[in-house]
Motif scaffolding. Structure first.
Motif, short mmCIF file in Angstrom:
data_model
loop_
_atom_site.label_atom_id
_atom_site.label_comp_id
_atom_site.label_asym_id
_atom_site.label_seq_id
_atom_site.Cartn_x
_atom_site.Cartn_y
_atom_site.Cartn_z
N TYR A 674 -44.06 -2.92 -25.07
CA TYR A 674 -42.41 -2.78 -24.83
C TYR A 674 -42.07 -1.56 -23.75
O TYR A 674 -40.89 -1.07 -23.49
N ALA A 675 -42.38 -0.41 -24.55
CA ALA A 675 -42.16 0.83 -24.26
C ALA A 675 -42.79 1.80 -23.44
O ALA A 675 -43.98 1.63 -23.57
N GLY A 676 -42.40 2.42 -23.30
CA GLY A 676 -42.95 3.46 -22.09
C GLY A 676 -43.34 2.35 -21.03
O GLY A 676 -42.62 2.00 -20.01
N VAL A 677 -45.06 2.79 -20.31
CA VAL A 677 -45.91 1.88 -19.61
C VAL A 677 -44.98 0.52 -19.24
O VAL A 677 -44.68 -0.31 -18.32
N GLY A 678 -44.65 0.33 -20.68
CA GLY A 678 -44.33 -1.20 -20.78
C GLY A 678 -42.98 -1.77 -20.67
O GLY A 678 -42.33 -2.70 -20.31
N ALA A 679 -42.03 -0.64 -20.28
CA ALA A 679 -41.54 -1.28 -19.88
C ALA A 679 -40.83 -1.67 -18.34
O ALA A 679 -40.60 -0.89 -17.41
N ASN A 680 -41.49 -2.69 -18.13
CA ASN A 680 -40.98 -3.56 -16.83
C ASN A 680 -40.43 -4.71 -16.66
O ASN A 680 -40.38 -5.77 -17.54
#
Length: 927
Positions: A674-680
């Motif tokens: 969930y960090a970086g690119v996964g922060a959606n």
């Protein structure tokens, strides 16, 4: 007063010192230039041995002179110099060592016939010295060889001298009596020099037997076996013995090796690596070596006893470096050599260890304990062994063909293969941290490319027999996308979610790295077909793009959640939970702690350093949290609610505690997802249910440790908790303690999901902030008798209508504290205190205790919220609602949170600036 024995000792030392000097000038000095040609290997060896003998003779003379001096001082000053001042008594060990070194040097020369070879080179000179030698020696036959005469000249004076030592020291002991202060010193000296006599005889007998052995061997065999260090202890030609399964023609037992002769073949076994097992009958015993086992069978029990006794003693002396041992039949049983030893050995038999050299600990013919394996091709293994196999922690270096690079495995091993947790650095700069089984990645693990990789990637998830399989997360740094979902045989297979850095997020069913489905873009375009990705190719597809469709309704898509239901939260991270459960089910054994729970290496620099030095400075749990026994004992002492909370806080914050290790791994998986690119925003529900599951698993882990701690005390854990009790502990105890570890990534998802509502809320706050306090209270339809005007202090130039941010100040400041904690319960407690501050202010204004009805509470709460100016209040409210203890549903906290939600919704209304709020608030709206 001196004894006559002391005077006799003085004369003995004077004679021996003079004899040593005479022998040195008559024999040793002429021998050195007469040594064989140094260009010849054997000549160089003889020269070295004669030089060593000369050095030993000089040291013996110096010790004798020192002993003589101590005797002279004693006789000169008998009243002031005690008997204990004699070097023979106070320094008996030193005198003894000088004699032993001389005897060993002398017999080494005997074994290789150095005297005969040296005498032969100067035969004319030595024939002229026969008269001088006869005068030096007693009983030397004129027919004897010059070499024999030289040998006797170098030995006979020493033998006579030691014999006189023993006789005079015995007489001295009888003279001084049993209660004399130096009695113990005299007895010790008698014992030492008596043993020296036995040692000298034994050494001479072995040297003579060894010298005679060389004449019975053929040239090649003699060249292989003839060394100065060898001493023959037993020969099968003297006491016959047969060896099975290897049919040896002759068996030779030396003091450092067992030799089996078979034709032209010589099989040599280092005695340090020979184990003796008594046989079942009276004629047989067995020998174990690193690669072979033998049975020794004698003709009768006497022959078996001789061989077994001598082999056992020879092994014992080889291990301890002590050559003096009793004569066979003296009634002494040999000490049993230890099963565990340290030695070095190079394996010869075909197999995985062929030509590998092992140095380390052994047990009964097998590497066992700590050791190092080195292969000729550059492979190295340092670590623990069990019964010949790598077992426990070990470091393995595997050289690669190019650029002098290595793959470095720092892992736990089981029965010869990697099994358990390990950290592996590859020559490609990739690093794997995770679990192995039978030498392959298996279970949970993280594989990450090097920092300079042209196509950076990281996989965090499950493996099966070396391939990605199960739930896992792959991030492609080059393409800026992340896959969250199922894998099979190293490919994306099953339900999955793809998130890109550009904000594209889609869910589908994958098969062999491809998915078939329909993607709708924010502008309404749809793309239907098969999708896939490959190294360096980015996302590619085959399908139909429809540009005629209308944009989708934002209300139906903006908060759509992906992945929920596709990946059951209970099964996502079983590879993380399972090793901990296995550790607990096994009773928390210390030897499995690192293998199942992992280990810490302090820095990547330390990892790289260990490739050069074959070491790995691991941080052991005992360094900061004590042993597993200490952990379990402390756990039993903190079972009361307050003590338990303190214990869990400490345990979860310590990365070396089992619970802290588990939490750190769960944090790693959460950040990878969930960090970086996964922060959606479309992954918010996936994340929040994962956090709740982690809290349940951590509580279950604590319960597992508690069960083990109680079982070790002979007690049992109470029956399984009911759901209500478990939820109370999970939400009330564990979740608040662990939530800070996940809060940053989790709250970011809430921010993104509720960004639109929070923007309306922020605009509403900005509009309401334009009102002075009294106008805002009036605008919100707060009854005037509830206005806290008495709290306002005005200057001469102020009016009530212009005062701003002063009313209900204590409640406003209290509500602002909701942003200072991540604990949902503490946030609700802040809300409860805020309600209390509002009610307290109104009671003070009215001069009596006053319980606010809902019609009065809601406008006052809107006023306080607007003045508190809490950022992202929508994200805060929804996080509290999702993480709130289910037991609070329908209670006061639920009521207050619903009231706060209502305030948030009203503030969002765009027309608040232009239209007054409804004049009547219905409490039913809050439920």
């Amino acid at each position: 007063m001196c004894n006559p024995e002391e005077a006799a000792l003085l004369r003995l030392e004077e004679v021996f010192s003079a004899t040593l000097a005479h022998v040195n000038s008559l024999v040793l000095q002429p021998l050195l230039p007469a040594a064989p040609d140094p260009s010849d290997p054997w000549g160089r060896e003889c020269l070295r041995l004669l030089q060593q003998l000369h050095k030993s003779s000089q040291q013996l003379w110096e010790v004798t002179e020192e002993s003589l001096h101590s005797l002279q001082e004693r006789l000169r000053y008998p009243d002031s110099t005690g008997l204990e001042s004699l070097l023979l008594l106070r320094g008996a060990d030193r005198v003894l060592q000088a004699h032993i070194e001389y005897i060993e040097s002398y017999t080494s020369c005997m074994v290789v016939q150095a005297f005969q070879k040296a005498a032969k080179r100067r035969s004319e000179y030595w024939r002229g010295q026969r008269k001088a030698l006869r005068q030096l020696l007693s009983g030397v036959s004129s027919e004897g060889s010059v070499g024999a005469s030289l040998g006797q000249a170098l030995h006979q004076p020493l033998a006579h001298h030691v014999q006189q030592y023993v006789l005079l020291l015995l007489s001295l002991g009888d003279t001084i009596g049993e209660h004399h202060p130096t009695r113990e010193l005299v007895v010790n000296a008698v014992t030492l020099f008596g043993n020296l006599q036995s040692f000298m005889k034994q050494e001479l007998d072995q040297a003579v037997a060894t010298q005679a052995l060389w004449h019975t061997l053929r040239g090649r065999l003699r060249d292989v076996l003839c060394t100065p260090a060898h001493r023959l202890l037993q020969d099968s030609q003297d006491v016959p013995v047969t060896v099975a399964p290897l049919r040896a023609e002759r068996v030779l037992l030396f003091d450092d090796a067992l030799v089996l002769l078979q034709g032209h073949n010589v099989h040599t076994f280092d005695l340090k690596l020979v184990w003796v097992d008594p046989g079942q009958d009276g004629c047989t015993f067995h020998l174990l070596t690193p690669e072979e086992e033998f049975s020794f069978c004698a003709k009768d029990s006497q022959g078996q006893a001789v061989w077994q006794w001598k082999v056992t003693w020879a092994v014992h002396q080889a291990l301890h470096g002590k050559k003096d041992f009793p004569v066979l039949g003296a009634g002494l049983e040999p000490s049993q050599p230890p099963d565990c030893r340290c030695a070095e050995y190079t394996f010869q038999a075909e197999g995985r260890l062929c030509q590998a050299t092992y140095e380390g600990e052994w047990c009964r013919g097998r590497p066992h304990g700590k050791g190092t394996l080195k292969w000729p091709d550059g492979r190295n293994h340092v670590g623990n062994f069990c019964q010949g196999l790598e077992h426990g922690f070990g470091i393995r270096l595997l050289p690669q063909a190019s650029e002098d690079k290595f793959d470095c495995y720092k892992c736990h091993w089981r029965e010869g293969s990697m099994c358990g947790y390990g950290i592996c650095e590859y020559s490609t700069d990739e690093v794997y941290k995770g679990y192995f089984q039978e030498g392959l990645r298996h279970g949970f693990g993280v594989l990450e490319s090097g920092p300079q990789a042209p196509q950076p990637f990281r996989y965090t998830g499950h493996w099966e027999r070396g391939q990605r399989s199960g739930y896992g997360i792959e991030e492609d740094g080059d393409r800026g996308e992340r896959y969250i979902g199922m894998w099979q045989a190293g490919q994306r297979h099953g339900p999955g979610v793809m998130v890109t850095q550009a904000g594209v997020c889609y869910q589908g069913t994958f098969q062999a790295d491809k998915t078939v489905g329909k993607v709708t873009f924010p502008n309404g375009f749809t793309l239907e077909g098969s999708f896939g990705s490959g190294a360096g190719r980015g996302l590619h597809t085959q399908g139909v793009l429809d540009t005629a469709a209308l944009p989708p309704d934002p209300s139906s898509t903006c908060k759509r959640q992906l992945g929920v239901g596709a990946f059951p939260v209970e099964s996502r991270w079983q590879g993380v939970y399972s090793p901990f459960r296995d550790f607990v089910c096994a009773g928390c054994p210390r030897d499995l702690q690192e293998a199942l729970l992992g280990f810490d290496v302090q820095s990547s620099r330390e990892l790289r350093r260990s490739q050069d030095y074959l070491s790995c400075e691991r941080t052991h749990p005992e360094d900061s949290v004590g042993s597993m026994e200490d952990i379990l004992e402390e756990l039993l002492q903190h079972r009361e609610p307050k003590a338990l909370q303190l214990y869990l806080r400490k345990a979860l914050s310590n990365s070396l505690h089992p619970l802290g290790k588990l939490l750190r791994t769960l944090m790693l998986t959460f950040q990878a997802t969930y960090a970086g690119v996964g922060a959606n925003k479309h992954l918010q529900e996936l994340a929040q249910e994962e956090v709740k599951q982690h809290a349940q698993e951590l509580w279950a882990a604590y319960r597992g440790l508690l069960r083990v701690a109680l079982e070790r005390k002979g007690q049992a854990l109470e029956e399984d908790e009911d759901t209500e009790t478990r939820d109370l502990q999970v939400h009330g105890l564990v979740l608040p303690l662990m939530l800070p570890s996940f809060y940053s990534e989790l709250f970011t998802l809430y921010l993104l999901l509720h960004e639109r509502e929070d923007s309306f809320y922020s605009q509403g706050i900005a509009n309401l902030s334009l009102f002075p306090d009294t106008q805002l209270l009036e605008f919100l339809d707060v009854q005037k008798h509830l206005w806290p005007l008495k709290d306002l202090t005005l200057t001469s130039n102020q009016r009530y209508s212009l005062v701003r941010d002063k009313c209900f100040l204590s409640a406003t400041e209290c509500l602002q504290k909701i942003m200072t904690t991540v604990d949902p319960r503490e946030k609700l407690e802040v809300l409860e205190r805020t309600y209390g501050e509002i009610e307290g202010t109104v009671s003070r204004v009215l001069g009596r205790e006053y319980k606010l009805p809902m019609d009065d509470l809601l406008p006052l709460l809107i006023y306080v919220v607007s003045r508190a100016r809490i950022q992202h209040l929508g994200a805060e409210i929804h996080l509290i609602r999702d993480m709130m203890d289910p037991n609070h549903t329908g209670g006061l906290y639920d009521f207050l949170l619903t009231a706060l939600e209502s305030c948030y919704e009203h503030i969002q209304k765009e027309d608040m600036r232009l239209h007054r709020l409804p004049g009547h608030w219905h409490s039913r709206e809050l439920w």
